[in-house]
Design a protein around this motif. Structure first.
Motif, PDB file in Angstrom:
ATOM      1  N   GLN A 108      -9.991  25.099   1.736  1.00 15.19           N
ATOM      2  CA  GLN A 108      -8.753  25.861   1.706  1.00 15.19           C
ATOM      3  C   GLN A 108      -7.760  25.540   2.961  1.00 15.19           C
ATOM      4  O   GLN A 108      -6.561  25.414   2.772  1.00 15.19           O
ATOM      5  N   ASN A 109      -8.591  25.281   3.915  1.00 19.27           N
ATOM      6  CA  ASN A 109      -7.654  24.989   5.282  1.00 19.27           C
ATOM      7  C   ASN A 109      -7.622  23.545   5.723  1.00 19.27           C
ATOM      8  O   ASN A 109      -7.006  23.351   6.771  1.00 19.27           O
ATOM      9  N   ARG A 110      -8.134  22.836   4.923  1.00 17.95           N
ATOM     10  CA  ARG A 110      -8.020  21.347   5.000  1.00 17.95           C
ATOM     11  C   ARG A 110      -6.838  20.828   5.543  1.00 17.95           C
ATOM     12  O   ARG A 110      -5.679  21.090   4.672  1.00 17.95           O
ATOM     13  N   THR A 111      -6.414  20.110   6.440  1.00 20.50           N
ATOM     14  CA  THR A 111      -5.266  19.317   7.023  1.00 20.50           C
ATOM     15  C   THR A 111      -4.763  18.404   5.722  1.00 20.50           C
ATOM     16  O   THR A 111      -5.408  17.898   5.052  1.00 20.50           O
ATOM     17  N   ASN A 112      -3.220  18.903   5.331  1.00 18.30           N
ATOM     18  CA  ASN A 112      -2.864  18.109   4.403  1.00 18.30           C
ATOM     19  C   ASN A 112      -2.783  16.540   5.078  1.00 18.30           C
ATOM     20  O   ASN A 112      -2.144  16.431   6.070  1.00 18.30           O
ATOM     21  N   ALA A 113      -3.407  15.567   4.562  1.00 17.15           N
ATOM     22  CA  ALA A 113      -3.540  14.345   5.087  1.00 17.15           C
ATOM     23  C   ALA A 113      -2.716  13.433   4.222  1.00 17.15           C
ATOM     24  O   ALA A 113      -2.819  13.318   2.996  1.00 17.15           O
ATOM     25  N   LEU A 114      -2.353  12.135   4.839  1.00 14.28           N
ATOM     26  CA  LEU A 114      -1.412  11.208   4.027  1.00 14.28           C
ATOM     27  C   LEU A 114      -2.253   9.717   4.532  1.00 14.28           C
ATOM     28  O   LEU A 114      -2.542   9.671   5.705  1.00 14.28           O
ATOM     29  N   TYR A 115      -2.448   9.043   3.497  1.00 14.84           N
ATOM     30  CA  TYR A 115      -3.299   7.831   3.820  1.00 14.84           C
ATOM     31  C   TYR A 115      -2.658   6.456   3.401  1.00 14.84           C
ATOM     32  O   TYR A 115      -1.634   6.520   2.268  1.00 14.84           O
ATOM     33  N   SER A 128       0.785  -0.959   0.089  1.00 12.39           N
ATOM     34  CA  SER A 128      -0.002   0.009  -0.160  1.00 12.39           C
ATOM     35  C   SER A 128       1.010   1.223  -0.006  1.00 12.39           C
ATOM     36  O   SER A 128       1.555   1.491   0.901  1.00 12.39           O
ATOM     37  N   THR A 129       0.911   1.880  -1.169  1.00 14.34           N
ATOM     38  CA  THR A 129       1.808   3.332  -1.233  1.00 14.34           C
ATOM     39  C   THR A 129       1.146   4.380  -0.456  1.00 14.34           C
ATOM     40  O   THR A 129       0.092   4.677  -0.755  1.00 14.34           O
ATOM     41  N   PRO A 130       1.911   4.964   0.395  1.00 11.14           N
ATOM     42  CA  PRO A 130       1.289   6.258   1.056  1.00 11.14           C
ATOM     43  C   PRO A 130       1.064   7.255   0.043  1.00 11.14           C
ATOM     44  O   PRO A 130       1.453   7.540  -1.171  1.00 11.14           O
ATOM     45  N   THR A 131      -0.421   7.732   0.327  1.00  9.08           N
ATOM     46  CA  THR A 131      -1.237   8.743  -0.770  1.00  9.08           C
ATOM     47  C   THR A 131      -1.329   9.815  -0.246  1.00  9.08           C
ATOM     48  O   THR A 131      -2.054  10.018   0.888  1.00  9.08           O
ATOM     49  N   LEU A 132      -1.063  11.017  -0.832  1.00 11.90           N
ATOM     50  CA  LEU A 132      -1.030  12.395  -0.213  1.00 11.90           C
ATOM     51  C   LEU A 132      -2.543  12.794  -0.908  1.00 11.90           C
ATOM     52  O   LEU A 132      -2.617  12.687  -2.120  1.00 11.90           O
ATOM     53  N   ASP A 133      -3.229  13.372   0.044  1.00 10.86           N
ATOM     54  CA  ASP A 133      -4.505  14.209  -0.491  1.00 10.86           C
ATOM     55  C   ASP A 133      -4.009  15.519  -0.946  1.00 10.86           C
ATOM     56  O   ASP A 133      -3.987  16.381  -0.198  1.00 10.86           O
ATOM     57  N   SER A 134      -3.571  15.560  -2.185  1.00 14.06           N
ATOM     58  CA  SER A 134      -2.949  16.798  -2.997  1.00 14.06           C
ATOM     59  C   SER A 134      -4.121  17.963  -3.065  1.00 14.06           C
ATOM     60  O   SER A 134      -3.701  19.032  -3.822  1.00 14.06           O
ATOM     61  N   GLN A 135      -5.269  17.442  -2.940  1.00 13.90           N
ATOM     62  CA  GLN A 135      -6.462  18.473  -3.332  1.00 13.90           C
ATOM     63  C   GLN A 135      -6.081  19.063  -4.783  1.00 13.90           C
ATOM     64  O   GLN A 135      -6.192  20.148  -4.956  1.00 13.90           O
ATOM     65  N   GLY A 161     -21.265  21.497 -12.169  1.00 19.67           N
ATOM     66  CA  GLY A 161     -20.163  22.141 -12.599  1.00 19.67           C
ATOM     67  C   GLY A 161     -19.914  23.481 -12.120  1.00 19.67           C
ATOM     68  O   GLY A 161     -19.113  23.886 -11.401  1.00 19.67           O
ATOM     69  N   THR A 162     -21.165  24.111 -11.816  1.00 17.49           N
ATOM     70  CA  THR A 162     -21.289  25.462 -10.937  1.00 17.49           C
ATOM     71  C   THR A 162     -20.674  25.708  -9.606  1.00 17.49           C
ATOM     72  O   THR A 162     -20.289  26.218  -9.042  1.00 17.49           O
ATOM     73  N   SER A 163     -21.107  24.243  -8.820  1.00 19.90           N
ATOM     74  CA  SER A 163     -20.760  24.012  -7.597  1.00 19.90           C
ATOM     75  C   SER A 163     -19.407  23.589  -7.294  1.00 19.90           C
ATOM     76  O   SER A 163     -19.011  23.650  -6.175  1.00 19.90           O
ATOM     77  N   TYR A 164     -18.864  23.043  -8.201  1.00 16.14           N
ATOM     78  CA  TYR A 164     -17.594  22.557  -8.037  1.00 16.14           C
ATOM     79  C   TYR A 164     -16.528  23.767  -7.612  1.00 16.14           C
ATOM     80  O   TYR A 164     -15.702  23.766  -6.481  1.00 16.14           O
ATOM     81  N   SER A 165     -16.474  24.898  -8.233  1.00 18.42           N
ATOM     82  CA  SER A 165     -15.576  25.936  -7.705  1.00 18.42           C
ATOM     83  C   SER A 165     -15.957  26.286  -6.472  1.00 18.42           C
ATOM     84  O   SER A 165     -14.905  26.938  -5.797  1.00 18.42           O
ATOM     85  N   THR A 166     -17.342  26.291  -6.158  1.00 22.49           N
ATOM     86  CA  THR A 166     -17.712  26.936  -4.793  1.00 22.49           C
ATOM     87  C   THR A 166     -17.103  26.061  -3.851  1.00 22.49           C
ATOM     88  O   THR A 166     -16.660  26.490  -2.705  1.00 22.49           O
ATOM     89  N   PHE A 167     -17.374  24.694  -3.984  1.00 23.70           N
ATOM     90  CA  PHE A 167     -16.654  23.702  -3.057  1.00 23.70           C
ATOM     91  C   PHE A 167     -15.363  23.800  -2.774  1.00 23.70           C
ATOM     92  O   PHE A 167     -14.865  23.715  -1.613  1.00 23.70           O
ATOM     93  N   ARG A 168     -14.278  24.271  -3.930  1.00 23.48           N
ATOM     94  CA  ARG A 168     -12.958  24.375  -3.726  1.00 23.48           C
ATOM     95  C   ARG A 168     -12.783  25.682  -3.004  1.00 23.48           C
ATOM     96  O   ARG A 168     -11.655  25.522  -2.284  1.00 23.48           O
TER      97      ARG A 168
END
Length: 243
Positions: free
Chosen positions: A139-146, A106-113, A126-133
């Motif tokens: 924007q402040n989500r923790t950089n997580a490794l799985y 299992s290769t460590p995988t980074l949530d690189s957003q 489509g219109t809600s995706y930019s809002t989501f990001r």
């Protein structure tokens, strides 16, 4: 920049995930953290699983009756990290040099957003995706490794500090996990598959979803909502399917 290195020791089937700071010289002499040294006490860990119906906190009382018949409450505590029942402490369970199991395939995988370009989709997707990001939470989500390990867990760590965010134990591992505490334990694969992370439009809203598998451990696939890994809960276990 950070380099994440998984390792395993086949003498005692322990594992390690080490982060190194790297620069232009690309040397591995600047160790930043080791995952095994960041684990909380067994009672403080936020561990989750699936009882063949819903996501649950990994405690014996929350397992299904079928799962409870496969693994004892003491074994559940052992898996959570309780060490008082190990043979070195006059108990009956296998001694461990580390609570982190071997990491093999299992290769460590980074949530690189990543921006997947889903704003080009038609309609509200489509219109809600930019809002989501653009939300503060995203924007402040923790950089997580799985990564998966053969202690039965899909591990989620803070990539910057190595602190444990949460582990997930597939519900189908219970029968195999009952052997993990045995002093005569012979190595098994538990959660040995690759991890895939992507944004997905579910029930009218965007989420970041992790899909993992047991790999050589068994024919089980699971999905977790990791949109907010710091606040992951049993409700964020989306589904688990198995042959």
């Amino acid at each position: 920049s950070l380099l994440f290195q998984p390792t395993f020791n086949s003498r005692n089937w322990s594992g390690e995930l080490t982060a190194f700071e790297i620069d232009e010289s690309v040397t591995l002499d600047q160790e930043k953290w080791r995952a095994s040294e960041q684990l909380p006490t067994h009672s403080a860990r936020k561990i989750y699983s699936h009882n063949a119906s819903i996501g649950i906190e990994f405690k014996h009382a929350n397992l299904s009756s079928q799962q409870q018949a496969l693994i004892s409450s003491d074994q559940v505590e052992y898996i959570r990290g309780e060490r008082s029942e190990e043979q070195a402490n006059n108990g009956v369970f296998r001694n461990r040099s580390s609570l982190l199991g071997d990491i093999i395939h299992s290769t460590p995988t980074l949530d690189s957003q990543l921006d997947y370009g889903f704003d080009a989709l038609a309609g509200s997707e489509g219109t809600s995706y930019s809002t989501f990001r653009s939300t503060t939470a995203y924007q402040n989500r923790t950089n997580a490794l799985y990564f998966g390990a053969n202690d039965g867990m899909l591990h989620a760590l803070n990539a910057n500090t190595g602190a444990e965010l949460f582990p997930y134990i597939p519900g189908t591992t219970m029968e195999d996990l009952s052997a993990y505490s045995s002093p005569t334990y012979q190595h098994k694969f538990f959660v040995d598959g690759e991890v895939t992370i992507a944004d997905a439009y579910l029930s009218g809203s965007w989420k970041t979803v992790l899909v993992g598998s047991r790999g050589r451990g068994g024919s089980t696939i699971f999905a977790l909502d990791i949109s907010d890994p710091d606040s992951f809960s049993a409700a964020d276990v989306l589904w688990e399917i198995s042959a």
